[in-house]
Design a protein around this motif. Structure first.
Motif, PDB file in Angstrom:
ATOM      1  N   ARG A  60       0.882  -1.455   0.046  1.00  0.00           N
ATOM      2  CA  ARG A  60      -0.140  -0.119  -0.225  1.00  0.00           C
ATOM      3  C   ARG A  60       0.924   1.237   0.170  1.00  0.00           C
ATOM      4  O   ARG A  60       1.842   1.255   0.972  1.00  0.00           O
ATOM      5  CB  ARG A  60      -0.919   0.011   1.167  1.00  0.00           C
ATOM      6  CG  ARG A  60      -1.898   1.107   1.163  1.00  0.00           C
ATOM      7  CD  ARG A  60      -2.888   1.276   2.123  1.00  0.00           C
ATOM      8  NE  ARG A  60      -2.156   1.843   3.341  1.00  0.00           N
ATOM      9  CZ  ARG A  60      -2.247   1.389   4.560  1.00  0.00           C
ATOM     10  NH1 ARG A  60      -2.709   0.312   5.098  1.00  0.00           N
ATOM     11  NH2 ARG A  60      -1.479   2.109   5.446  1.00  0.00           N
ATOM     12  N   THR A 107       0.400  -5.067   5.194  1.00  0.00           N
ATOM     13  CA  THR A 107      -0.581  -3.967   4.711  1.00  0.00           C
ATOM     14  C   THR A 107      -2.059  -4.247   5.271  1.00  0.00           C
ATOM     15  O   THR A 107      -2.660  -5.115   4.807  1.00  0.00           O
ATOM     16  CB  THR A 107      -0.448  -3.879   3.313  1.00  0.00           C
ATOM     17  OG1 THR A 107       1.035  -3.498   3.019  1.00  0.00           O
ATOM     18  CG2 THR A 107      -1.209  -2.769   2.765  1.00  0.00           C
ATOM     19  N   GLY A 112      -7.180  -3.398   3.574  1.00  0.00           N
ATOM     20  CA  GLY A 112      -7.740  -3.800   2.143  1.00  0.00           C
ATOM     21  C   GLY A 112      -9.050  -4.823   2.368  1.00  0.00           C
ATOM     22  O   GLY A 112     -10.003  -4.741   1.452  1.00  0.00           O
ATOM     23  N   PRO A 118     -10.104  -3.858  -2.821  1.00  0.00           N
ATOM     24  CA  PRO A 118      -8.641  -4.421  -2.600  1.00  0.00           C
ATOM     25  C   PRO A 118      -8.595  -5.653  -2.232  1.00  0.00           C
ATOM     26  O   PRO A 118      -7.696  -6.565  -2.727  1.00  0.00           O
ATOM     27  CB  PRO A 118      -8.411  -3.237  -1.890  1.00  0.00           C
ATOM     28  CG  PRO A 118      -9.437  -2.452  -1.224  1.00  0.00           C
ATOM     29  CD  PRO A 118     -10.670  -2.413  -2.143  1.00  0.00           C
ATOM     30  N   LEU A 148      -5.883  -8.223  -3.611  1.00  0.00           N
ATOM     31  CA  LEU A 148      -4.825  -9.066  -2.612  1.00  0.00           C
ATOM     32  C   LEU A 148      -4.893 -10.469  -2.539  1.00  0.00           C
ATOM     33  O   LEU A 148      -3.698 -11.219  -2.640  1.00  0.00           O
ATOM     34  CB  LEU A 148      -4.970  -8.282  -1.351  1.00  0.00           C
ATOM     35  CG  LEU A 148      -4.673  -6.800  -1.180  1.00  0.00           C
ATOM     36  CD1 LEU A 148      -5.232  -6.317   0.072  1.00  0.00           C
ATOM     37  CD2 LEU A 148      -3.372  -6.490  -1.678  1.00  0.00           C
ATOM     38  N   TYR A 181      -3.413   0.369  -3.166  1.00  0.00           N
ATOM     39  CA  TYR A 181      -2.964  -1.133  -3.084  1.00  0.00           C
ATOM     40  C   TYR A 181      -2.515  -1.565  -4.262  1.00  0.00           C
ATOM     41  O   TYR A 181      -2.980  -1.318  -5.596  1.00  0.00           O
ATOM     42  CB  TYR A 181      -4.140  -2.074  -2.692  1.00  0.00           C
ATOM     43  CG  TYR A 181      -4.482  -1.572  -1.196  1.00  0.00           C
ATOM     44  CD1 TYR A 181      -4.035  -2.442  -0.089  1.00  0.00           C
ATOM     45  CD2 TYR A 181      -5.475  -0.880  -0.890  1.00  0.00           C
ATOM     46  CE1 TYR A 181      -4.325  -1.851   1.192  1.00  0.00           C
ATOM     47  CE2 TYR A 181      -6.221  -0.720   0.422  1.00  0.00           C
ATOM     48  CZ  TYR A 181      -5.550  -1.216   1.372  1.00  0.00           C
ATOM     49  OH  TYR A 181      -5.956  -0.784   2.484  1.00  0.00           O
ATOM     50  N   HIS A 222      -8.118   1.007  -3.612  1.00  0.00           N
ATOM     51  CA  HIS A 222      -7.614   2.399  -2.741  1.00  0.00           C
ATOM     52  C   HIS A 222      -8.444   2.397  -1.538  1.00  0.00           C
ATOM     53  O   HIS A 222      -9.341   1.725  -1.230  1.00  0.00           O
ATOM     54  CB  HIS A 222      -7.935   3.450  -3.645  1.00  0.00           C
ATOM     55  CG  HIS A 222      -9.224   3.795  -4.224  1.00  0.00           C
ATOM     56  ND1 HIS A 222      -9.758   3.333  -5.335  1.00  0.00           N
ATOM     57  CD2 HIS A 222     -10.140   4.370  -3.376  1.00  0.00           C
ATOM     58  CE1 HIS A 222     -10.723   3.660  -5.253  1.00  0.00           C
ATOM     59  NE2 HIS A 222     -11.422   4.253  -4.529  1.00  0.00           N
TER      60      HIS A 222
END
Length: 486
Positions: A125, A160, A163, A194, A198, A441, A459
């Motif tokens: 991120r 991160t 998300g 996101p 991911l 991301y 985002h």
């Protein structure tokens, strides 16, 4: 068409009705966080901190941030593969920062033993602030995109967060704006998931490992509050392939029950591990004994794909970010001059604090105008930076000490102020002056000489009361938010 919430004219009664519905919607839709309480209350969940309405972001700013992400993904991967650059950048930091030294020692032991797994997975991120060039703008006033400049705050390479639960905030804001009678176009609150991207990265890395019976492990803390955010990624993996097994384990679990076989496969309670996804390991506090470090080394010496590998974690250090701002540093990794300029334009001014003439000049700048700077150590998770009088006090004590090398100095961004209602324990529910960080991301899989996967995948905003210096959500400083695109 919606342009801001400043002019939303709602009675207190109606606001409380919207708040009540939004809180329950958050709980019903997995926008939640563990309470952090002890004992029987430990499993209780609360709505994750969020803004009642979306905050405004001009379309060119959002598009610009998202368009840079694949370039930043590739840059940070290349940095992590460059031993000389890592060593030269971090050589003074590791002399005074025990946590960074321990990471460096793990990295060196992996290099000495030979890399067992060439592929590296990054779930990233990139966090920016919107620097407002017009000092006359009042809070909530709409600013044209040409008066806002995107400035990078940090690039996150480990654990991160956001998300998972951020993927639900867009729908929550569609609900709250509708209940407030605020018209908006679909493209102003675009679909944003996101967690899906991911999870695609996790699935692809698992597939590349090549053993359909091997498992993915999420390495988590023993008292983890952000479980729901992590579970969302897990659920999206199952959407792609429900036959993948995901296990939640701590470093101590790996120390006690993990072993490396003759082919350096990591075997954990009889299961071969294909992918190690770290949602812990980014603070000194997560390593309370040598056992955690031994477990990390065991992971790094294995054939399992790491997210991140130790060198990718090192590449995310603030010192690396500062070193990349030096003239010619980007050109070491990026050959396209246009891309170099695009990335460099997002850099805030940053200064080394090494014990030399350059560092002395930076200290002088900070002491002259401490309100213009942020003092950053090599830490993630929020709550670590120093501001204002704390900067003065730090340099008063460490002006001629090599301890200052553990930090970097960054210019403080003059953020665009807006108006919003923040829903967060300890913050009055009132229309407040707020500022936001825009996070983008990205997913990257590659080796020292190949790029396998590289894409941007969504985002979020982290929004906080104006005057609050830090911006971590899990650390308690900010709330989840989404852009209202204008």
């Amino acid at each position: 068409m919606a342009t801001s919430i400043k002019d939303v004219d709602l009675s207190d009664k109606r606001l409380q009705e919207i708040l009540s519905v939004a809180n329950d919607w958050a709980l019903c839709n997995g926008t939640s966080i563990k309470s952090g309480a002890n004992g029987v209350e430990a499993e209780k969940v609360l709505p994750a901190p969020y803004s009642l309405f979306p905050s405004v972001v001009p379309a060119p700013i959002l598009e610009h941030a998202k368009s840079t992400m694949t370039h930043f993904n590739r840059l940070m991967h290349k940095v992590s593969m460059d031993h000389e650059f890592l060593e030269q950048s971090l050589k003074n930091v590791i002399q005074v920062d025990p946590f960074m030294l321990s990471l460096w020692n793990v990295y060196c032991k992996v290099r000495e033993s030979g890399i067992k797994q060439p592929l590296h997975l990054g779930l990233f991120r990139n966090d920016f602030m919107l620097n407002c060039l017009d000092d006359s703008v009042s809070p909530g006033q709409i600013v044209s995109a040409d008066r806002l400049v995107l400035k990078q705050i940090e690039f996150n390479t480990i654990a991160t967060s956001g998300g998972g639960i951020a993927s639900q905030i867009t729908d929550l804001h569609r609900l709250s704006l509708g209940m407030a009678g605020k018209d908006f176009k679909p493209e102003q609150l675009p679909d944003n998931k996101p967690a899906v991207g991911l999870a695609d990265g996790l699935v692809k890395a698992w597939e590349l490992y090549g053993n359909p019976r091997a498992v993915i492990i999420f390495v988590v803390g023993t008292s983890e509050r952000n479980v729901i955010d992590q579970r969302w990624l897990e659920f999206k993996v199952y959407d792609r392939n429900p036959n993948i097994r995901i296990l939640r384990k701590s470093f101590l679990d790996i120390y006690d029950h993990g072993l490396l076989d003759d082919e350096t496969r990591l075997i954990l309670d009889g299961d071969e591990v294909a992918l190690i996804y770290l949602r812990d390991g980014y603070t000194a506090e997560s390593h309370t004994s040598q056992k955690e470090w031994d477990a990390r080394l065991k992971c790094e010496l294995s054939r399992a794909i790491k997210c991140p590998s130790v060198q990718l974690q090192l590449a995310g250090a603030k010192k690396i970010q500062q070193e990349l701002t030096r003239p010619g540093a980007l050109e070491r990794f990026v050959s396209d001059p246009q891309v170099v300029n695009t990335l460099r334009d997002t850099f805030a001014d940053q200064y080394s604090l090494d014990l030399n003439q350059e560092g002395d000049a930076a200290v002088k700048l900070a002491l002259q105008s401490p309100e213009k700077f942020v003092l950053k150590p090599q830490r993630e998770g929020g709550g670590n930076n120093l501001y204002n009088d704390d900067i003065t006090n730090f340099f008063t004590e460490h002006n001629r000490s090599k301890e200052r090398s553990a930090y970097i100095l960054m210019e403080k961004i003059s953020s665009w102020q807006q108006k919003n209602y923040l829903v967060k324990p300890g913050v009055p529910f009132a229309l407040s002056d707020v500022v936001s960080e825009l996070g983008v991301y990205g997913v990257y899989i590659g080796s020292a000489d190949s790029e396998v996967v590289n894409f941007e995948c969504g985002h979020m905003l982290k929004t906080k009361i104006h005057g609050t210096n830090e911006a971590g959500i899990c650390a308690g400083f900010a709330v989840l938010d989404m852009p209202l695109v204008i």
